[in-house]
Design a protein around this motif. Sequence first.
Motif: not given
Length: 381
Positions: A249-261
């Motif tokens: 699996h791959l996780h979604s990449y997020s650095r707390n930008v608005r609207n990111e999954l």
Amino acid sequence: MDEIRRDLQSVLNSKFGKGKAIILIGPRQVGKTTLLKKLLADAGENNQVQYWNCDEGDVRTMLSEVSTARLKSLIGNSRLIVIDEAQRVQNIGLALKLIHDNFPDLQLAVTSSSSLDLSNTINEPMTGRKFEYNLFPFSTNELVLHTSLLEERRHLENRLVYGLYPDVVNNPGDEKEILSNIVSSYLYKDVFEFQDVRKPAVIEKLVQALSLQIGSEVSFNELGNLLGIDTLTVQRYVDLLEKAYVVFHLHSYSRNVRNELKKSIKIYFYDNGVRNAVIANYAHCELRNDLGALWENFLISERVKNNAFHNRKAKYYFWRTTQKQEIDFIEERDGAFSSFEFKYNPNKANAKCPLTFAKNYPEIPFTVITKENYTDFVMDV
């Protein structure tokens, strides 16, 4: 076909005689035993080698009830012991520790087709005593080095449909029969033998459902509703399939930008041929409506394999927003990030990086991978 040299061979060669056990983990039928035997032949130690196959009941019993005195009589003057399919032995880690600690001049090489219970039983007893590596089906890099870049590019459509299992690559014309046998005889073997799996038919249906969702976000809740099981059971079964090296699996990449999954995942197969065999679809690329998904699965699995075979540690993600802006693949290696979009058609090579991503992550390079430049992405060039 002449023997295809595995990229991992040079890595393993460098670890022989270093005083630690070599643990080689990967799916069944990808050549783990063949690779170890090749290494042994290169070492010129065939007369002082023992091979213990843990698919055999007497071998499992021997290693489950082992003692130092018993080991001395079994090992004798052997310089190397190969223990195949070690995950079949209960408490195998203790047996390996006993061998390692009492025979310092002995090289121990161990294979496993599953990490279902292997991590728990080996990691603690063998802490500081092992080198551990993953072996998967052939990589594009290995096949190019065996033939040529031009030759392998000519086989691209075949690889997208039939994958790169050694038996498949070495027996052109028999791909469907071989893949059908892999799926029916080997794919779920370790999962079904695991003590807590009571509904093997459900796992087969789960794999079929996952095969139709490659490249898409996976909802455990939706899968549970489809299969008639609860969400936690879906998660546990997916975890078992990952530990049996069927999917990853791959996780979604997020650095707390608005609207990111932030909590989504995608699931991919280690081999395109296995994925297509699960749904019994071997149609040519030009006849498929899932070509984009096949292309994505192929490229990501090839990147994962090539990194593993060269002992490079990396983390992998995808990126998407609630407005459905997305990037197929993000790789983090040694603290540096790269992003990639996958387009099979070279006419789409000018696809632009999503504005939200470009604005918030200007330091991350963006590259479009098509069938024209894919070898740059999956090979060491």
